[in-house]
Design an enzyme around this catalytic site. Structure first.
Site, PDB file in Angstrom:
ATOM      1  N   HIS A 138       3.528  53.972 -56.255  1.00  0.00           N
ATOM      2  CA  HIS A 138       3.887  53.484 -57.595  1.00  0.00           C
ATOM      3  C   HIS A 138       3.481  52.029 -57.841  1.00  0.00           C
ATOM      4  O   HIS A 138       4.241  51.244 -58.421  1.00  0.00           O
ATOM      5  CB  HIS A 138       5.387  53.637 -57.829  1.00  0.00           C
ATOM      6  CG  HIS A 138       5.849  55.055 -57.972  1.00  0.00           C
ATOM      7  ND1 HIS A 138       5.015  56.071 -58.365  1.00  0.00           N
ATOM      8  CD2 HIS A 138       7.092  55.612 -57.783  1.00  0.00           C
ATOM      9  CE1 HIS A 138       5.708  57.199 -58.417  1.00  0.00           C
ATOM     10  NE2 HIS A 138       6.953  56.956 -58.054  1.00  0.00           N
TER      11      HIS A 138
ATOM     12  N   HIS B  25       8.670  57.115 -65.661  1.00  0.00           N
ATOM     13  CA  HIS B  25       9.477  57.687 -64.584  1.00  0.00           C
ATOM     14  C   HIS B  25      10.914  57.978 -65.035  1.00  0.00           C
ATOM     15  O   HIS B  25      11.871  57.704 -64.304  1.00  0.00           O
ATOM     16  CB  HIS B  25       9.479  56.739 -63.377  1.00  0.00           C
ATOM     17  CG  HIS B  25       9.828  57.393 -62.080  1.00  0.00           C
ATOM     18  ND1 HIS B  25      11.117  57.743 -61.743  1.00  0.00           N
ATOM     19  CD2 HIS B  25       9.067  57.771 -61.022  1.00  0.00           C
ATOM     20  CE1 HIS B  25      11.136  58.281 -60.529  1.00  0.00           C
ATOM     21  NE2 HIS B  25       9.898  58.306 -60.070  1.00  0.00           N
TER      22      HIS B  25
ATOM     23  N   GLU C  32       6.598  63.793 -64.558  1.00  0.00           N
ATOM     24  CA  GLU C  32       5.702  62.664 -64.760  1.00  0.00           C
ATOM     25  C   GLU C  32       4.259  63.134 -64.981  1.00  0.00           C
ATOM     26  O   GLU C  32       3.641  63.704 -64.085  1.00  0.00           O
ATOM     27  CB  GLU C  32       5.750  61.739 -63.548  1.00  0.00           C
ATOM     28  CG  GLU C  32       7.146  61.261 -63.193  1.00  0.00           C
ATOM     29  CD  GLU C  32       7.202  60.725 -61.777  1.00  0.00           C
ATOM     30  OE1 GLU C  32       6.431  59.798 -61.456  1.00  0.00           O
ATOM     31  OE2 GLU C  32       7.986  61.262 -60.975  1.00  0.00           O
TER      32      GLU C  32
END
Length: 304
Positions: free
Chosen positions: A54, A128, A266
């Site tokens: 991420h 997210h 996502e």
């Protein structure tokens, strides 16, 4: 219907929860934080063991963005923007990023992403949010029904990295081509579910993608009668069922978030795409524009 905190301090004290965050410069995992692009090797920050997750230790979710309001004929929006510096978390190129959260007069929420770079780089942006259509803090999502427009998925190893295979969902616990209750399979004897502690997998969405998007997923909770339909221009969708939540975090309701308290859907490029030539490319060249759009359509479930 989304997990989160009632104060800024909640987010600052639980930075790895990623509740509602813009995730980038690359969503999901990159093996060993390494990739080659335009003949050059690049090393990113490794913030999940040996791997990059991420966007690194200080990804987009931990950065201060500029914000402005936008009003068009079709919607109103909050527009976030920032410049990710050349070398930030190891990524090449200065990246100009803009993310718009738009509420249309048709009641559709649209998340629009744009980015441009000064050097060849990689980009995969997502949101997210973890949803619970029963209501935030109202228990688990195991009773939710999910439908995914995906015939294939990317199996992972014991580090949650893709093996490089695009596997068929047919005959597996990953088959959500028809509406399926999450709890009916999540504890099944399946190596993929065991490795992840639940669902934490990327699905290859069917049909060609463009900015107009196409149907990706439908989530339904019969008790409340609520539904969420997702359309996207992205080729992949990562389903994560809150496997790592363990009751230590308290949400906006003041209730603890236990395991499976929410589900993230996502929309993104595939995890570790830069190291898998058979995955959709995440490369962005100078002079080109990264554009992506995801629509969230909330409604009343049929028969509710």
């Amino acid at each position: 219907m989304v997990l989160g905190f009632s104060t800024l301090e909640g987010y600052l004290s639980a930075p790895d929860a990623y509740f509602g965050a813009v995730v980038g410069r690359y969503a999901n995992r990159i093996a060993r934080g390494r990739f080659e692009l335009a003949g050059q090797q690049h090393q990113l920050t490794c913030n999940e063991g040996r791997n990059h997750l991420h966007g690194g230790s200080h990804g987009f979710d931990k950065r201060l963005w500029k914000a402005r309001a936008r009003r068009d004929d079709d919607d109103v929006a909050l527009v976030l923007s920032r410049t990710s510096a050349d070398g930030e978390e190891g990524y090449p190129g200065a990246l100009e990023v803009e993310v718009a959260y738009a509420l249309g007069f048709d009641d559709v929420i649209r998340i629009e992403y744009r980015a441009a770079t000064t050097r060849p780089t990689i980009v995969s942006l997502t949101n997210h949010a973890l949803f619970n259509l029963s209501g935030e803090g109202a228990g688990t999502v195991l009773g939710h029904e999910l439908e995914l427009n995906a015939e294939r998925y990317t199996p992972t190893d014991d580090e949650q990295l893709p093996t490089g295979i695009l596997a068929a969902v047919e005959g597996t616990a990953m088959d959500f081509r028809r509406p399926t209750v999450l709890g009916s399979r999540i504890e099944a004897t399946d190596e993929q579910l065991t490795l992840a502690g639940g669902y934490d997998h990327n699905f290859a969405l069917a049909e060609a993608c463009d900015l107009e998007g196409r149907f990706a997923a439908r989530l339904v909770e019969r008790g409340s009668g609520r539904s969420l339909e997702i359309h996207t221009s992205e080729p992949g969708l990562q389903m994560y069922t809150g496997n790592r939540l363990n009751g230590t975090l308290f949400g906006t309701s003041g209730r603890r978030y236990q395991r499976f308290a929410g589900i993230a859907l996502e929309t993104q490029r595939f995890p570790d795409s830069p190291n898998n030539a058979n995955f959709p490319s995440a490369a962005l060249a100078p002079g080109a524009l990264f554009e992506s759009r995801t629509e969230l359509r909330f409604g009343i479930a049929p028969g509710s």
